[in-house]
Design a protein around this motif. Structure first.
Motif, mmCIF file in Angstrom:
data_model
loop_
_atom_site.group_PDB
_atom_site.id
_atom_site.type_symbol
_atom_site.label_atom_id
_atom_site.label_comp_id
_atom_site.label_asym_id
_atom_site.label_seq_id
_atom_site.Cartn_x
_atom_site.Cartn_y
_atom_site.Cartn_z
ATOM 1 N N SER A 1 82.809 95.567 -70.576
ATOM 2 C CA SER A 1 84.117 96.210 -70.679
ATOM 3 C C SER A 1 84.776 95.713 -71.959
ATOM 4 C CB SER A 1 84.990 95.876 -69.463
ATOM 5 O OG SER A 1 84.421 96.365 -68.275
ATOM 6 N N GLY A 2 84.430 96.366 -73.079
ATOM 7 C CA GLY A 2 84.923 95.875 -74.354
ATOM 8 C C GLY A 2 84.298 94.532 -74.674
ATOM 9 N N ASN A 3 85.128 93.515 -74.897
ATOM 10 C CA ASN A 3 84.588 92.184 -75.169
ATOM 11 C C ASN A 3 84.591 91.312 -73.920
ATOM 12 O OD1 ASN A 3 87.473 91.770 -75.190
ATOM 13 N ND2 ASN A 3 87.146 89.841 -76.264
ATOM 14 N N LEU A 4 84.662 91.955 -72.770
ATOM 15 C CA LEU A 4 84.585 91.257 -71.491
ATOM 16 C C LEU A 4 83.286 91.654 -70.805
ATOM 17 C CD1 LEU A 4 85.911 89.504 -69.256
ATOM 18 C CD2 LEU A 4 86.989 91.602 -68.409
ATOM 19 N N GLY A 5 82.502 90.658 -70.385
ATOM 20 C CA GLY A 5 81.245 90.917 -69.694
ATOM 21 C C GLY A 5 81.283 90.377 -68.276
ATOM 22 N N LEU A 6 80.556 91.031 -67.388
ATOM 23 C CA LEU A 6 80.513 90.630 -65.987
ATOM 24 C C LEU A 6 79.059 90.553 -65.536
ATOM 25 C CD1 LEU A 6 83.103 92.741 -66.420
ATOM 26 C CD2 LEU A 6 83.496 92.129 -64.033
ATOM 27 N N VAL A 7 78.709 89.433 -64.903
ATOM 28 C CA VAL A 7 77.350 89.208 -64.414
ATOM 29 C C VAL A 7 77.425 89.010 -62.904
ATOM 30 C CG1 VAL A 7 75.266 87.802 -64.601
ATOM 31 C CG2 VAL A 7 76.775 88.087 -66.603
ATOM 32 N N SER A 8 76.673 89.843 -62.181
ATOM 33 C CA SER A 8 76.659 89.763 -60.716
ATOM 34 C C SER A 8 75.223 89.732 -60.225
ATOM 35 C CB SER A 8 77.385 90.964 -60.091
ATOM 36 O OG SER A 8 78.739 91.016 -60.487
ATOM 37 N N PHE A 9 74.998 88.986 -59.141
ATOM 38 C CA PHE A 9 73.690 88.925 -58.501
ATOM 39 C C PHE A 9 73.766 89.706 -57.195
ATOM 40 C CE2 PHE A 9 73.925 85.309 -61.322
ATOM 41 C CZ PHE A 9 72.685 85.324 -61.944
ATOM 42 N N PRO A 10 73.195 90.905 -57.161
ATOM 43 C CA PRO A 10 73.421 91.804 -56.025
ATOM 44 C C PRO A 10 72.785 91.363 -54.724
ATOM 45 C CG PRO A 10 71.795 92.728 -57.527
ATOM 46 C CD PRO A 10 72.359 91.516 -58.205
ATOM 47 N N ASP A 11 71.813 90.462 -54.768
ATOM 48 C CA ASP A 11 71.154 90.053 -53.522
ATOM 49 C C ASP A 11 71.903 88.934 -52.813
ATOM 50 O OD1 ASP A 11 70.507 88.408 -55.702
ATOM 51 O OD2 ASP A 11 68.762 87.601 -54.641
ATOM 52 N N VAL A 12 72.974 88.418 -53.434
ATOM 53 C CA VAL A 12 73.805 87.389 -52.799
ATOM 54 C C VAL A 12 75.096 88.056 -52.359
ATOM 55 C CG1 VAL A 12 74.979 85.183 -53.102
ATOM 56 C CG2 VAL A 12 72.796 85.617 -54.284
ATOM 57 N N PRO A 13 75.407 88.093 -51.066
ATOM 58 C CA PRO A 13 76.543 88.889 -50.582
ATOM 59 C C PRO A 13 77.910 88.345 -50.962
ATOM 60 C CG PRO A 13 75.562 87.655 -48.779
ATOM 61 C CD PRO A 13 74.656 87.464 -49.957
ATOM 62 N N HIS A 14 77.982 87.076 -51.343
ATOM 63 C CA HIS A 14 79.274 86.489 -51.684
ATOM 64 C C HIS A 14 79.309 86.168 -53.177
ATOM 65 C CE1 HIS A 14 76.527 83.097 -50.769
ATOM 66 N NE2 HIS A 14 77.137 82.529 -51.814
ATOM 67 N N ARG A 15 80.494 85.795 -53.658
ATOM 68 C CA ARG A 15 80.609 85.381 -55.048
ATOM 69 C C ARG A 15 79.964 84.009 -55.205
ATOM 70 N NH1 ARG A 15 86.206 84.131 -58.381
ATOM 71 N NH2 ARG A 15 85.211 83.618 -60.389
ATOM 72 N N PRO B 1 89.205 89.574 -55.066
ATOM 73 C CA PRO B 1 88.024 89.597 -54.192
ATOM 74 C C PRO B 1 86.752 90.065 -54.889
ATOM 75 C CG PRO B 1 89.917 90.592 -53.086
ATOM 76 C CD PRO B 1 90.309 90.376 -54.514
ATOM 77 N N HIS B 2 86.885 90.948 -55.886
ATOM 78 C CA HIS B 2 85.696 91.524 -56.504
ATOM 79 C C HIS B 2 85.432 90.990 -57.911
ATOM 80 C CE1 HIS B 2 86.412 94.776 -53.408
ATOM 81 N NE2 HIS B 2 85.153 94.443 -53.215
ATOM 82 N N THR B 3 85.948 89.803 -58.221
ATOM 83 C CA THR B 3 85.607 89.169 -59.490
ATOM 84 C C THR B 3 84.118 88.853 -59.516
ATOM 85 O OG1 THR B 3 87.813 88.248 -59.786
ATOM 86 C CG2 THR B 3 86.024 87.147 -60.949
ATOM 87 N N ALA B 4 83.489 89.056 -60.658
ATOM 88 C CA ALA B 4 82.036 88.884 -60.764
ATOM 89 C C ALA B 4 81.639 87.418 -60.627
ATOM 90 C CB ALA B 4 81.561 89.434 -62.104
ATOM 91 N N ASP B 5 80.347 87.200 -60.382
ATOM 92 C CA ASP B 5 79.842 85.831 -60.279
ATOM 93 C C ASP B 5 80.109 85.060 -61.566
ATOM 94 O OD1 ASP B 5 78.818 86.275 -57.699
ATOM 95 O OD2 ASP B 5 76.950 87.089 -58.503
ATOM 96 N N ILE B 6 79.897 85.726 -62.704
ATOM 97 C CA ILE B 6 80.179 85.105 -64.005
ATOM 98 C C ILE B 6 81.014 86.085 -64.826
ATOM 99 C CG2 ILE B 6 79.206 84.026 -66.072
ATOM 100 C CD1 ILE B 6 76.549 83.753 -64.571
#
Length: 690
Positions: free
Chosen positions: A509-523, A598-603
């Motif tokens: 998102s512009g100069n903001l990046g989000l990294v999520s691991f979809p197989d882990v149900p929580h942050r 609640p939906h902030t990415a893992d990183i």
């Protein structure tokens, strides 16, 4: 009939005759220039007979344009709006062929392709002639524009003593960009407002997510809670949310209404034009949050195109400008390549069409809708003009290309001011922006790999030899796709499944990046990420293109990570900002707020920022970007009349889109305008969001 009314009738008849004469002369000239267009018999006619034929043909064409054209456009309302704009020439040419066939003189004819050219030129001449005559007569000018909203004016006559308010959003125009454009004479209307002392200019600070979705949702609906970026992955639904996708916009609006308990800023007698969200307005045109529906309210949203294209002169003028803008973009991008300008991004493919749609079609339609709202006496109007934002993404926020767009936006503002003089009630015009833009080359251009590649390397996963570019997601591109009735998916299927579920989903998102691991149900926590991928956080935090990371911590709740082993707990950022120091005041509060979502990415990854040059490194293909922290992207503006109360007290700073909503709501109440209800019944909420 009074003398004044007789004078108006005589004046109107005189203008009609003049326009008819101009069209007749145009037809005569074109008949002499174009070999496939004739208004005489094969054996030849006298000059008088040719003139009569031209006069009858021009009259028939004008009459058909006035009577048949609106019906054609209404019949074609279900056709994608952009397609309708491209059909303008052919429909106009068909009307000319019909006019020639109905001509009692029965002379001449035209090839179909020639009829298209002749009809376009005649419509343009008629529009220019009628407009020039009307502008010289204030009453005629008012009546010409008043037809846009005459029906609603009769249904809802407003009180002329109560002022209305027009909020005009110049998408992506930062505070400093606006001020510089006014000082250089690029925006003379804005310069006059500031020089005359009738308006005050107030900067405000965005949230961490400095983009239209977060800002406009907060401004119109009073809440942008849980909007961590322009696009993000939600683990509970296994969906990627994209602010400029109609289905996502509708869901985000629904959530905001549910949180706040009211319909939005425009709940009482409001109009929403060209926005991502409706704001609770009764009248919505070109609003993305209702574009996902095929029937009912989505048709009403697209009625803004009908209101504009029902005038054939508007249709031809906009279509001509549309193709001229495509040619302008191709010329400018070719010149940039020839000069080897840096930074530079690709501007091929459909981008010239997207740019032309944003800077011509959407601008013209939205401005016309705003004028209709004002002449109809509507109490509050909020409209978004996305032209500058789209061009600045690809040409740069300080480029000559973007400066030209600012000049045209200023002319639109001047036209709206002129219309306000003829409206049935006084109007206060408020200019504002949702964010700015920060310059800089892309992350990929500087380092030869994208953020997703860097994340995969840190996880020990193979990196593709030819890495795929990150698509630039802008409001204009979404508007084009909505106009074409194509879903805005942004590669959702790929993000939804992420290939193998153990692989990370990386979004930009512009100069903001989000990294999520979809197989882990929580942050995930820092400790969990380190155990799973020991090198990942270190790889990211130590990279020179990364400014800082935000991750959850089992020990500290949340921590900011940076180069050289920096690890600052969120509750200690005020005393030791660490890597946030380069991002200025307010960065710590913005990061802490996003951490609570609640939906902030893992990183959460924010790019490097050079405070001296104001540059950032976009993770998307943009050389003018916004979405994260750093530089002018987080410093939009609010330009308001002095007869409204000050946005903030002296010495205080206006922070966050939700706070801007409170200011705008206060101004509407000061004007005795629409009152935003504190509580709204669930049925009423669902009706406004649907």
């Amino acid at each position: 009939m009074g003398g004044g009314r007789w004078r108006r009738v005589v004046s109107q008849v005189g203008r009609s005759v003049t326009v008819w004469a101009a069209s007749t002369v145009t037809m005569l000239v074109l008949a002499g220039l174009l070999p496939d267009f004739s208004i005489q018999s094969p054996d030849g006619d006298s000059a008088t007979r040719i003139a009569v034929t031209a006069a009858l043909g021009a009259g028939a064409f004008g009459l058909l344009s006035a009577l048949v054209w609106p019906l054609l456009v209404r019949m074609l309302l279900l056709v994608p709006a952009l397609v309708l704009g491209l059909l303008v020439f052919f429909l106009n040419g068909a009307l000319l062929l019909l006019a020639l066939r109905l001509n009692p003189a029965s002379r001449g004819g035209a090839a179909p392709e020639t009829a298209v050219v002749v009809a376009a030129v005649m419509s343009a001449v008629a529009s220019a002639t009628g407009g020039a005559l009307a502008v010289r007569d204030d009453d005629a000018y008012r009546r010409r524009l008043y037809r846009l909203a005459d029906r609603r004016r009769r249904r809802h006559p407003p009180s002329p003593l109560v002022p209305g308010t027009v909020f005009l959003q110049l998408d992506g125009v930062g505070h400093d960009v606006l001020l510089a454009a006014a000082e250089r004479g690029v925006m003379p209307t804005v310069a006059r407002l500031l020089a005359d002392g009738t308006h005050r200019l107030t900067p405000w600070r965005t949230d961490w997510s400095s983009q239209t979705g977060a800002s406009q949702l907060g401004i119109l609906h009073g809440s942008n809670d849980d909007i961590p970026a322009f696009r993000w992955y939600e683990k509970d639904t296994r969906e990627v949310m994209v602010c400029n996708r109609p289905t996502s916009a509708a869901e985000l609006q629904r959530r905001a209404v549910e949180r706040t308990g009211d319909g939005g800023l425009l709940t009482r007698d409001g109009a929403s034009r060209g926005n991502l969200f409706g704001g609770g307005a009764d009248e919505q045109a070109l609003v993305l949050s209702i574009a996902a529906r095929r029937r009912g309210r989505s048709t009403r949203s697209r009625a803004g195109y009908f209101a504009y294209f029902s005038d054939p002169a508007n249709a031809v003028r906009t279509a001509l400008s549309f193709f001229a803008e495509i040619a302008r973009e191709i010329a400018q991008s070719t010149r940039a390549r020839a000069r080897k300008q840096r930074p530079r991004v690709g501007r091929g493919g459909l981008y010239p069409v997207v740019r032309a749609f944003a800077t011509v079609v959407e601008r013209d339609v939205v401005v016309a809708a705003v004028m209709g709202d004002m002449l109809g006496g509507r109490t509050a109007v909020y409209a978004d003009l996305v032209a500058y934002d789209e061009v600045a993404h690809h040409s740069g926020p300080h480029s000559a290309d973007a400066e030209q767009v600012l000049a045209r936006l200023d002319r639109s503002l001047a036209l709206i001011e002129k219309v306000a003089e003829h409206a049935p009630r006084p109007y206060r015009i408020v200019l504002l922006s949702d964010h700015g833009q920060s310059p800089g080359e892309t992350f990929r251009a500087r380092y030869g790999l994208g953020l997703a590649d860097l994340v995969r390397a840190g996880c020990g996963l193979p990196v593709p030899r030819r890495a795929r570019r990150t698509r630039s997601g802008t409001e204009a591109r979404a508007a084009v796709r909505a106009a074409l009735r194509r879903p805005v998916e942004e590669g959702v299927e790929e993000h939804r499944h992420g290939g193998r579920r153990s692989e990370p989903i990386v979004l930009a998102s512009g100069n903001l990046g989000l990294v999520s691991f979809p197989d882990v149900p929580h942050r995930m926590t820092k400790e969990e990420i380190d155990a799973r991928h020991p090198a990942l956080l270190t790889t990211l935090a130590h990279h020179p293109g990364i400014g800082f990371l935000l991750v959850r911590s089992e020990r500290h709740g949340g921590v900011v990570l940076g180069a050289h082993g920096a690890e600052i707990p969120l509750d200690r950022l005020d005393e030791d900002p660490g890597p946030l120091a380069a991002f200025g005041p307010g960065a710590a509060d913005a990061v802490r707020r996003t951490h609570s979502f609640p939906h902030t990415a893992d990183i959460m990854v924010n790019s490097f920022h050079d405070p001296d040059e104001g540059e950032v490194l976009a993770f998307e293909e943009q050389i003018g970007s916004h979405g994260g922290l750093g530089g002018a992207q987080g410093r939009p503006f609010l330009l308001s009349p002095l007869d409204l109360s000050a946005p903030v007290e002296d010495g205080r700073e206006l922070v966050g889109a939700e706070r801007v909503h409170q200011v705008l709501r206060r101004w509407l109440r000061e004007s005795d305008g629409p009152q935003v209800p504190l509580t709204v019944g669930r049925e009423e909420q669902e009706r406004r969001v649907a």
